[in-house]
Design a protein around this motif. Sequence first.
Motif, PDB file in Angstrom:
ATOM      1  N   PRO A  26       0.839  -1.199   0.000  1.00  0.00           N
ATOM      2  CA  PRO A  26       0.000   0.000   0.000  1.00  0.00           C
ATOM      3  C   PRO A  26       0.874   1.250   0.000  1.00  0.00           C
ATOM      4  CG  PRO A  26       0.068  -0.952   2.194  1.00  0.00           C
ATOM      5  CD  PRO A  26       0.822  -1.898   1.294  1.00  0.00           C
ATOM      6  N   ARG A  43       1.696  -4.927 -15.853  1.00  0.00           N
ATOM      7  CA  ARG A  43       0.763  -4.747 -14.746  1.00  0.00           C
ATOM      8  C   ARG A  43      -0.642  -5.135 -15.176  1.00  0.00           C
ATOM      9  NH1 ARG A  43       0.567   1.886 -14.038  1.00  0.00           N
ATOM     10  NH2 ARG A  43      -0.553   2.365 -15.976  1.00  0.00           N
ATOM     11  N   PRO A  73      -4.363  -4.225 -13.767  1.00  0.00           N
ATOM     12  CA  PRO A  73      -5.300  -3.588 -12.837  1.00  0.00           C
ATOM     13  C   PRO A  73      -6.489  -4.501 -12.588  1.00  0.00           C
ATOM     14  CG  PRO A  73      -4.686  -2.094 -14.625  1.00  0.00           C
ATOM     15  CD  PRO A  73      -4.237  -3.470 -15.016  1.00  0.00           C
ATOM     16  N   PRO A  92      -3.547   6.839  -8.350  1.00  0.00           N
ATOM     17  CA  PRO A  92      -4.471   5.731  -8.060  1.00  0.00           C
ATOM     18  C   PRO A  92      -4.595   4.741  -9.219  1.00  0.00           C
ATOM     19  CG  PRO A  92      -5.377   7.784  -7.254  1.00  0.00           C
ATOM     20  CD  PRO A  92      -4.141   8.141  -8.028  1.00  0.00           C
ATOM     21  N   ASP A  95      -2.348   3.624 -10.964  1.00  0.00           N
ATOM     22  CA  ASP A  95      -1.215   2.704 -10.967  1.00  0.00           C
ATOM     23  C   ASP A  95      -1.495   1.447 -10.136  1.00  0.00           C
ATOM     24  OD1 ASP A  95       1.014   5.536 -10.757  1.00  0.00           O
ATOM     25  OD2 ASP A  95       0.452   4.381 -12.547  1.00  0.00           O
ATOM     26  N   THR A  96      -2.615   1.434  -9.441  1.00  0.00           N
ATOM     27  CA  THR A  96      -2.989   0.267  -8.654  1.00  0.00           C
ATOM     28  C   THR A  96      -3.139  -0.946  -9.559  1.00  0.00           C
ATOM     29  OG1 THR A  96      -4.082   1.556  -6.915  1.00  0.00           O
ATOM     30  CG2 THR A  96      -4.784  -0.740  -7.201  1.00  0.00           C
ATOM     31  N   GLN A 115       1.714  -6.866  -5.533  1.00  0.00           N
ATOM     32  CA  GLN A 115       0.567  -5.979  -5.585  1.00  0.00           C
ATOM     33  C   GLN A 115       0.955  -4.559  -5.186  1.00  0.00           C
ATOM     34  OE1 GLN A 115      -2.778  -6.773  -6.455  1.00  0.00           O
ATOM     35  NE2 GLN A 115      -2.991  -4.545  -6.410  1.00  0.00           N
ATOM     36  N   VAL A 116       0.530  -3.603  -5.975  1.00  0.00           N
ATOM     37  CA  VAL A 116       0.698  -2.192  -5.646  1.00  0.00           C
ATOM     38  C   VAL A 116      -0.686  -1.576  -5.509  1.00  0.00           C
ATOM     39  CG1 VAL A 116       1.539   0.052  -6.437  1.00  0.00           C
ATOM     40  CG2 VAL A 116       2.913  -2.016  -6.828  1.00  0.00           C
ATOM     41  N   ALA A 117      -0.956  -0.981  -4.353  1.00  0.00           N
ATOM     42  CA  ALA A 117      -2.256  -0.364  -4.097  1.00  0.00           C
ATOM     43  C   ALA A 117      -2.022   1.092  -3.718  1.00  0.00           C
ATOM     44  CB  ALA A 117      -2.981  -1.107  -2.986  1.00  0.00           C
ATOM     45  N   VAL A 118      -2.454   1.992  -4.574  1.00  0.00           N
ATOM     46  CA  VAL A 118      -2.250   3.426  -4.359  1.00  0.00           C
ATOM     47  C   VAL A 118      -3.548   4.036  -3.844  1.00  0.00           C
ATOM     48  CG1 VAL A 118      -1.529   5.607  -5.380  1.00  0.00           C
ATOM     49  CG2 VAL A 118      -0.634   3.430  -6.268  1.00  0.00           C
ATOM     50  N   SER A 119      -3.489   4.526  -2.630  1.00  0.00           N
ATOM     51  CA  SER A 119      -4.689   5.092  -2.011  1.00  0.00           C
ATOM     52  C   SER A 119      -4.293   6.033  -0.895  1.00  0.00           C
ATOM     53  CB  SER A 119      -5.571   3.965  -1.458  1.00  0.00           C
ATOM     54  OG  SER A 119      -6.671   4.509  -0.751  1.00  0.00           O
TER      55      SER A 119
END
Length: 126
Positions: free
Chosen positions: A11, A38, A40, A87, A89-90, A121-125
Amino acid sequence: QVQLEESGGGPVQPGGPLKLSCAVSGFPYSFYCMGWFRQPPGKEREPVAIIDNDGRSNYADSVKGRFTISQDTAKEAVHLRIGMLQPEDTAMYYCAARAAYCATMYKPPPTIFSYWGQGTQVAVSS
């Protein structure tokens, strides 16, 4: 046996940087291309950055200027630096390899890569 293992995801907040790494082992080829893809949520896997072992690289239009792909000096790892995370990029980020050059290709399809990692996993928030 060829093995690729990604690391560095998690995250993250928008605007921040992130570095993903892919450790490569058992890869016997002299000419090769490494790629970062990637996927999504709910979408298809897409290429974001590729690099040949001679140093040539290429990027998806959507990430140019923010993403940088690189190899370490021993060429046993490939990195993806992401600047100004957004976001969108998630996604699950995958490392891939093939025993031929590909840096001149536009949007190389996943099917031309023979070796894949499990993803990070990449989670942008915020």
